[in-house]
Design a protein around this motif. Structure first.
Motif, PDB file in Angstrom:
ATOM      1  N   SER A 196      39.262  98.746  -2.122  1.00  0.00           N
ATOM      2  CA  SER A 196      40.017  99.957  -2.439  1.00  0.00           C
ATOM      3  C   SER A 196      41.327  99.965  -1.681  1.00  0.00           C
ATOM      4  CB  SER A 196      39.213 101.212  -2.068  1.00  0.00           C
ATOM      5  OG  SER A 196      38.151 101.438  -2.970  1.00  0.00           O
ATOM      6  N   VAL A 204      44.494 102.421  -0.887  1.00  0.00           N
ATOM      7  CA  VAL A 204      44.792 103.853  -0.898  1.00  0.00           C
ATOM      8  C   VAL A 204      46.258 104.079  -0.540  1.00  0.00           C
ATOM      9  CG1 VAL A 204      44.186 106.110   0.053  1.00  0.00           C
ATOM     10  CG2 VAL A 204      42.431 104.334  -0.162  1.00  0.00           C
ATOM     11  N   ASP A 230      44.082 111.704  -6.846  1.00  0.00           N
ATOM     12  CA  ASP A 230      43.605 112.869  -6.086  1.00  0.00           C
ATOM     13  C   ASP A 230      44.617 113.211  -5.002  1.00  0.00           C
ATOM     14  OD1 ASP A 230      41.959 114.952  -5.369  1.00  0.00           O
ATOM     15  OD2 ASP A 230      40.613 113.720  -4.148  1.00  0.00           O
ATOM     16  N   VAL A 234      42.196 106.141  -9.249  1.00  0.00           N
ATOM     17  CA  VAL A 234      41.740 107.519  -9.034  1.00  0.00           C
ATOM     18  C   VAL A 234      42.914 108.351  -8.534  1.00  0.00           C
ATOM     19  CG1 VAL A 234      40.154 109.021  -7.779  1.00  0.00           C
ATOM     20  CG2 VAL A 234      39.419 106.728  -8.475  1.00  0.00           C
ATOM     21  N   PRO A 240      36.750 106.517  -1.787  1.00  0.00           N
ATOM     22  CA  PRO A 240      36.754 105.116  -1.350  1.00  0.00           C
ATOM     23  C   PRO A 240      35.531 104.763  -0.511  1.00  0.00           C
ATOM     24  CG  PRO A 240      38.934 106.056  -1.101  1.00  0.00           C
ATOM     25  CD  PRO A 240      38.016 107.183  -1.486  1.00  0.00           C
ATOM     26  N   HIS A 263      42.331 101.502  -6.985  1.00  0.00           N
ATOM     27  CA  HIS A 263      43.501 102.064  -6.307  1.00  0.00           C
ATOM     28  C   HIS A 263      43.351 103.575  -6.300  1.00  0.00           C
ATOM     29  CE1 HIS A 263      47.541 102.382  -4.757  1.00  0.00           C
ATOM     30  NE2 HIS A 263      47.829 103.267  -5.693  1.00  0.00           N
ATOM     31  N   HIS A 264      43.672 104.195  -5.150  1.00  0.00           N
ATOM     32  CA  HIS A 264      43.499 105.631  -4.987  1.00  0.00           C
ATOM     33  C   HIS A 264      44.853 106.275  -4.699  1.00  0.00           C
ATOM     34  CE1 HIS A 264      39.059 105.117  -4.626  1.00  0.00           C
ATOM     35  NE2 HIS A 264      39.444 103.924  -4.179  1.00  0.00           N
TER      36      HIS A 264
END
Length: 512
Positions: free
Chosen positions: A320, A322, A370, A368, A308, A298-299
């Motif tokens: 992934s 997002v 960001d 992640v 990703p 997971h982003h």
């Protein structure tokens, strides 16, 4: 013998002619709405140069409120001395010219005379804000034809003005910004104000030479804005976005949001990672999980979806998910950065905090972080409560890796590490040795750092070898070194997370 009381004496307006109720409502409604449109759009104009931080928002709101207070006070005083009929048209006209020229003035100043940006920004907010706020006392003076209805007139116009401000706020936030460039919004608003000035002047029988000059200025300013520096390829709900081709790499593209480099993508080689912090995140993932093993990730934040894409290429079969709040950025990913060519990536346009709540328990190998607004992580993604949602979503041996930016005393980075230590069993920090406590003789400089948190022990030697192999120049700190480095930094919570105050921006423009 007594005489009956005399009827109330009517106060005749200075010009001998009042203002119709409908015209009064339109003037007050429109001018109040315009003030809020300018305020909201000014935030977006300044974000590429000052950042979209609490301080920037507070500055703009403070200047706007000062303009409203100043205009209301001076407008009332002047209305008692000069025929308001003579004032409304010029107030609208001058405001319209300044509003229409605001994109040109701010962007040109930011590029060519940056130290003067705050002064110019204050002027472009104060002048139209004060003049438009003065319209309400001007109109009120014209509507007060009898002392017996003072409360009714003042209350009605005050309510109309407040309703206009609400409509201006909602219209800008939910409709205009999502559909029009901010420069078009301000130029269009400026033109409407000048047209209003012409109509008011015609009603009052004034000469129209000044109105013609105002209209010509708006048109010229509109044309000049098209060639002003600081333009965008696209204006999204949250950012001024551009895609810049890499002159040294034919397939390289950089996504720039509000003047900051947010993502670098190689359209043909997703495993090529230009930014050091992305290479550090890749070093962690490559070390922590067997090579080529597909992951469920997971982003938090998408940008150009660099990582990703990397996982999809380096670990075929990786799934992934997002969370990217800006649908405009996702559209750019699809239309200009070839998102469709990357399999296994599902992007949701949503606030990442809400996206975390939707994740199943023990459902992710890797999370992640960001997500950035300017150079700051949105505060509600930094708190212990948010990190507990991350912890809940991770499997027993899962990892949370996040990108941070800080400078100076690194107060925010230390606080975030302290917060992670409250939630996870093991925390590590990667960055320049002098920034993370591994070189006591060095003065911290700051910039990007990557934090790693997990309930499983961190294999620091293996990660260090991966960092060296990827030529990051970074070191990894763990255990007591991290504890000493964080010191007595506060734990961030939903109740108290002063991220913008802790964060120390670089004295010059920060590049991620």
């Amino acid at each position: 013998m007594t005489t009956p009381p005399s009827p109330p004496v009517a106060d005749t307006p200075p010009s001998g002619e009042g203002l119709g109720q409908r015209a009064a409502a339109v003037l007050v409604f429109g001018s109040s709405a315009a003030v809020l449109v300018v305020e909201i759009v000014a935030l977006r104009l300044l974000a590429p140069y000052l950042g979209l931080t609490l301080e920037t928002s507070t500055l703009v709101i403070g200047i706007a409120l000062t303009a409203i207070a100043l205009g209301s006070w001076l407008g009332g005083r002047v209305a008692d001395q000069v025929d308001p009929h003579r004032l409304i048209g010029p107030a609208l006209g001058v405001s319209g010219v300044v509003v229409a020229l605001t994109p040109l003035l701010l962007r040109t100043t930011a590029e060519w005379a940056a130290p003067a940006l705050l002064l110019v920004a204050a002027g472009t907010l104060l002048v139209p804000g004060a003049l438009l706020s003065a319209v309400t006392p001007f109109v009120t003076k014209l509507r007060l034809t009898s002392l017996a209805e003072t409360g009714t007139v003042v209350g009605r116009l005050s309510g109309v003005g407040t309703f206009g401000a609400i409509v201006g706020t909602v219209l800008t936030g939910f409709v205009l910004v999502s559909r029009l460039p901010v420069s078009s919004i301000l130029i269009g608003l400026g033109a409407l104000l000048v047209i209003g000035s012409v109509l008011v002047g015609r009603r009052a029988g004034r000469r129209r030479r000044a109105s013609a000059v105002a209209l010509a200025t708006v048109v010229a300013g509109s044309l000049a804005t098209a060639f002003a520096p600081g333009g965008c390829d696209a204006e999204t709900r949250y950012h001024c976005a551009r895609i810049v081709a890499d002159p040294e790499r034919a397939t390289g593209r950089t996504l720039i949001l509000d003047g900051l480099r947010h993502s670098y993508v190689d359209l043909q080689d997703p495993t090529y990672l230009r930014f050091g912090y992305v290479r550090a995140i890749a070093a962690v993932a490559d070390t922590a999980f067997p090579a080529g093993e597909p992951l469920v990730a997971h982003h938090i934040g998408g940008g150009g979806l660099t990582f990703p894409r990397y996982l999809a290429a380096a670990r075929p079969g990786t799934r992934s998910l997002v969370s990217e709040i800006d649908g405009g950025v996702v559209r750019i990913d699809r239309e200009q950065l070839e998102l469709g060519a990357s399999g296994g990536i599902d992007v949701r346009v949503e606030d990442a905090r809400l996206g975390l709540k939707r994740l199943g328990t023990d459902s992710r190998d890797l999370v992640v972080g960001d997500a950035f607004g300017g150079v700051s992580v949105p505060w509600h993604l930094t708190t212990a409560e948010a990190l507990r949602d991350v912890h809940r979503a991770l499997r027993k041996d899962g990892l949370y890796v996040a990108n941070l930016i800080d400078h100076g005393r690194l107060a925010f980075a230390r606080a975030e590490v302290a917060t992670l230590a409250e939630v996870f069993g093991h925390v590590a920090v990667m960055g320049a040795p002098g920034d993370i406590g591994l070189d006591p003789a060095a003065t911290p400089v700051g910039g990007n750092m990557v934090v790693l948190a997990s309930d499983r022990p961190v294999d620091a030697p293996a990660i260090q070898r991966a960092l060296d192999a990827r030529e990051t120049g970074w070191r990894i700190a763990t255990g007591d070194t991290v504890t000493a480095w964080a010191g007595d930094a506060p734990v961030l919570t939903d109740d108290h997370a002063p991220v913008d105050q802790l964060l120390q921006p670089h004295p010059t423009r920060t590049v991620r």
